[in-house]
Motif scaffolding. Structure first.
Motif, PDB file in Angstrom:
ATOM      1  N   UNK A 346       0.834  -1.201   0.000  1.00 47.71           N
ATOM      2  CA  UNK A 346       0.000   0.000   0.000  1.00 47.71           C
ATOM      3  C   UNK A 346       0.870   1.253   0.000  1.00 47.71           C
ATOM      4  N   UNK A 347       1.955   1.223   0.809  1.00 44.68           N
ATOM      5  CA  UNK A 347       2.846   2.384   0.854  1.00 44.68           C
ATOM      6  C   UNK A 347       3.594   2.555  -0.479  1.00 44.68           C
ATOM      7  N   UNK A 542      -7.223  -0.042  -0.917  1.00 40.13           N
ATOM      8  CA  UNK A 542      -7.839  -1.377  -1.027  1.00 40.13           C
ATOM      9  C   UNK A 542      -6.817  -2.443  -0.705  1.00 40.13           C
ATOM     10  N   UNK A 543      -5.565  -2.159  -1.061  1.00 43.56           N
ATOM     11  CA  UNK A 543      -4.489  -3.106  -0.778  1.00 43.56           C
ATOM     12  C   UNK A 543      -4.292  -3.278   0.726  1.00 43.56           C
ATOM     13  N   UNK A 544      -4.434  -2.193   1.507  1.00 39.74           N
ATOM     14  CA  UNK A 544      -4.333  -2.271   2.967  1.00 39.74           C
ATOM     15  C   UNK A 544      -5.330  -3.283   3.519  1.00 39.74           C
ATOM     16  N   UNK A 545      -6.505  -3.333   2.915  1.00 41.95           N
ATOM     17  CA  UNK A 545      -7.561  -4.236   3.376  1.00 41.95           C
ATOM     18  C   UNK A 545      -7.375  -5.654   2.858  1.00 41.95           C
ATOM     19  N   UNK A 546      -6.374  -5.856   1.981  1.00 44.99           N
ATOM     20  CA  UNK A 546      -6.140  -7.199   1.436  1.00 44.99           C
ATOM     21  C   UNK A 546      -7.185  -7.609   0.418  1.00 44.99           C
ATOM     22  N   UNK A 573      -5.412  -2.315 -13.735  1.00 43.17           N
ATOM     23  CA  UNK A 573      -5.187  -3.767 -13.639  1.00 43.17           C
ATOM     24  C   UNK A 573      -3.698  -4.048 -13.531  1.00 43.17           C
ATOM     25  N   UNK A 574      -2.881  -3.283 -14.270  1.00 37.50           N
ATOM     26  CA  UNK A 574      -1.425  -3.452 -14.170  1.00 37.50           C
ATOM     27  C   UNK A 574      -0.939  -3.161 -12.756  1.00 37.50           C
ATOM     28  N   UNK A 575      -1.497  -2.150 -12.127  1.00 40.28           N
ATOM     29  CA  UNK A 575      -1.135  -1.838 -10.749  1.00 40.28           C
ATOM     30  C   UNK A 575      -1.361  -3.040  -9.851  1.00 40.28           C
ATOM     31  N   UNK A 576      -2.504  -3.655 -10.002  1.00 37.88           N
ATOM     32  CA  UNK A 576      -2.851  -4.790  -9.130  1.00 37.88           C
ATOM     33  C   UNK A 576      -2.029  -6.022  -9.489  1.00 37.88           C
ATOM     34  N   UNK A 577      -1.711  -6.225 -10.769  1.00 35.13           N
ATOM     35  CA  UNK A 577      -0.839  -7.349 -11.156  1.00 35.13           C
ATOM     36  C   UNK A 577       0.552  -7.177 -10.576  1.00 35.13           C
ATOM     37  N   UNK A 578       1.071  -5.934 -10.664  1.00 39.68           N
ATOM     38  CA  UNK A 578       2.390  -5.646 -10.087  1.00 39.68           C
ATOM     39  C   UNK A 578       2.386  -5.939  -8.577  1.00 39.68           C
TER      40      UNK A 578
END
Length: 598
Positions: A346-347, A542-546, A573-578
């Motif tokens: 997230x950071x 959203x990443x903080x929440x897993x 989507x690329x952000x989330x794949x990375x």
């Protein structure tokens, strides 16, 4: 300063008052004033030792206007329905004239033909017997006194199974006018009564003088209202009425003490005191509730006077806007305090969003399929910000760039043990940072502790006062419970105030609404938000929440996209794949606490 008549009568209020006065005078003159009043009422009762009574009442009246008749009500003692030796006398200017008793037929005649007569119309009911003595005479504009005397038997009741004799009588009852200056004199034939207790019902003001040696009771009452009969109760031992045959038996066996207690508790003065006491309790009850509400509302407000109750009660169901706080603050607000790979991702993603790092897609020779992701550090301070950054970005090229595959190779070469060592140190540093941040949040806003203690202390002091005043009765059960509840809620909100500043509270509401929204994302259509890349700024939170993988699946499904790694995929989507590929390096280290990314 001189005030002339002309100036006085020029006043509008004076004119209105004079107009009303003239109209009232005109009405009274047209309707011919008819008024009468009762200035004195003297009642003398002689109680014989056989329980009978001789009653003499003197009624002083004044008439204004034309009167041909007047009705004087007389109520017999309790339980008595007959009378004898009735005598009615009229006294005008000291001259006494005995009136003749008329017949019932005289009631239908012209009153002027009945002058010098009186007609008795008795009324019987369960509680009492009333005589309406209708006197006929020319009473216009006169002061007249009427002396009414009669005898009754069984005026006193003896309780056969107890040493109690009681006399009950409505002295004044049935008048439609206020009766003033009432004098009641009761004299016993048996002069030396061991005990004489008396009570008056129907008036709060009276004066009683009792002479037991002479067997005399004198009661003076200033006035009796027409809506309430004036009743006397006299209590003595049976010795005062030895020859009384009017005897009753009751269960339980009455005593002088028990009867006196009942009469005392039901007397007007005691009932009035109870009403006053209950009213004072009600005022205290109301004050307690208002104080509790005031304490509660005061606690709902933050120290900043621009924040009011409605902001605290504000409730946002869904909020898909980017939180206005940093990822770290967001994580503390939503109480995801465990530090793990999602915290770092997230950071890192927020650093990318803030252009501290640039994320690029590295394509293969065909320039269509994605071969790798490349990170370029723009701010050198980013690398020294924490231990993991130093580890992951240690092999930057001359352009301060590094590929994701190179980061994966670095972690593999170092070995799991060494990576875990750095990873645990980073987690420890983050925990310390979170503790300091939480302490700073608590210190941002403070309410003076003294005022808090005074308000809550006063609330509980009121509870103690209420308990003392109520004397074990249940008048204050509800307000005490309410006040305790208000105080506890006040303490809770005071705690919230100590934790958050006004702006932080607004941010806290937004963050909570955002978390609720993401957890309920399956209930909405994400397409209504337009371009899919609008979600890019939300991914760090959203990443903080897993839940980044869950959001990715939702977006792919609704926007009809495949999961193939190519340049046609949106940047979100690329952000989330990375993030997914980088997080895979730390799954083994977090597996004891968190699930793998699906």
């Amino acid at each position: 300063m001189k005030i002339t008549l002309k100036k006085l009568f020029s006043n509008k209020k004076i004119k209105i008052f004079l107009g009303i006065f003239i109209v009232l005078v005109a009405i009274l003159l047209v309707t011919k004033i008819k008024l009468y009043s009762i200035s004195h009422y003297t009642s003398n009762v002689y109680l014989r030792n056989d329980g009978s009574a001789r009653v003499t009442n003197l009624v002083k009246m004044r008439f204004v206007g034309t009167y041909n008749q007047i009705s004087i009500p007389q109520t017999l003692p309790n339980g008595v329905d007959t009378y004898r030796n009735l005598k009615v006398e009229e006294i005008v200017d000291g001259k006494v004239k005995r009136l003749k008793r008329g017949l019932d037929e005289d009631l239908a005649k012209d009153p002027k033909t009945n002058y010098g007569k009186y007609v008795v119309s008795p009324t019987w009911n369960k509680d009492k017997t009333t005589m309406a003595i209708r006197v006929y005479d020319n009473l216009s504009n006169k002061k007249v006194s009427y002396r009414i005397s009669y005898s009754v038997a069984d005026a006193v009741v003896n309780y056969g199974n107890g040493n109690v004799s009681i006399f009950k009588w409505n002295v004044v009852d049935g008048f439609n006018k206020k009766v003033r200056n009432i004098d009641l004199n009761v004299k016993l034939q048996e002069k030396k009564a061991a005990k004489m207790n008396s009570w008056i019902h129907g008036s709060l003001k009276y004066n009683t003088v009792t002479d037991r040696k002479k067997g005399i009771l004198h009661i003076k009452v200033p006035k009796a209202l027409p809506s309430k009969p004036l009743r006397v109760v006299l209590l003595t031992p049976k010795d005062a009425f030895l020859y009384n045959s009017n005897t009753i038996y009751t269960t339980p066996v009455p005593s002088l003490k028990s009867v006196a207690k009942h009469e005392f508790e039901t007397s007007d003065i005691q009932l009035h005191k109870k009403k006053v006491k209950k009213f004072s309790y009600s005022i205290m009850w109301l004050f307690t509730i208002l104080f509790g509400i005031g304490l509660f509302v005061n606690s709902l407000r933050l120290y900043n006077k621009q924040i009011y109750v409605f902001k605290f009660l504000k409730f946002k169901r869904f909020n898909y806007q980017k939180p206005s706080v940093d990822v770290r603050v967001f994580q503390s607000q939503v109480k995801h305090f465990k530090i793990n790979r999602f915290t770092y991702l997230a950071q890192l993603l927020q650093a990318i969003d803030k252009k501290k790092i640039i994320l690029e897609i590295a394509k293969n020779e065909r320039f269509q399929d994605i071969d790798d992701y490349k990170l370029t550090v723009i701010e050198p301070n980013f690398i020294t910000a924490n231990r993991l950054n130093e580890l992951l970005f240690r092999n930057l090229d001359e352009k301060n760039s590094i590929k994701l595959s190179e980061i994966n190779d670095t972690l593999t070469l170092m070995g799991e043990a060494n990576v875990n060592k750095v990873y645990q140190k980073w987690k420890k540093d983050e925990q310390e940072a979170y503790k300091k941040m939480a302490a700073n949040q608590r210190n941002i806003f403070e309410i003076p502790k003294r005022s808090v203690l005074i308000s809550v202390g006063t609330a509980y002091l009121l509870i103690l006062i209420n308990l003392f005043i109520s004397q074990g009765k249940n008048y204050f059960v509800i307000p005490i419970i309410a006040l305790i509840a208000m105080s506890l809620l006040s303490i809770y909100f005071i705690g919230m105030q100590l934790k958050f500043s006004p702006d932080q509270f607004e941010q806290y509401i937004d963050s909570k609404a955002f978390v609720r929204s993401i957890h309920n994302i399956d209930k909405i259509k994400v397409q209504k938000f337009g371009n899919i890349n609008k979600w890019k700024k939300l991914i760090p939170y959203i990443c903080v929440l897993g839940l980044s993988q869950h959001l990715k699946n939702k977006l792919l499904k609704e926007y009809n996209l495949s999961d193939e790694k190519n340049d046609r995929l949106p940047i979100a989507i690329h952000y989330m794949n990375f993030a997914t590929e980088l997080a895979d390096n730390f799954v083994a280290l977090d597996i004891q606490n968190f699930q793998k990314i699906k």
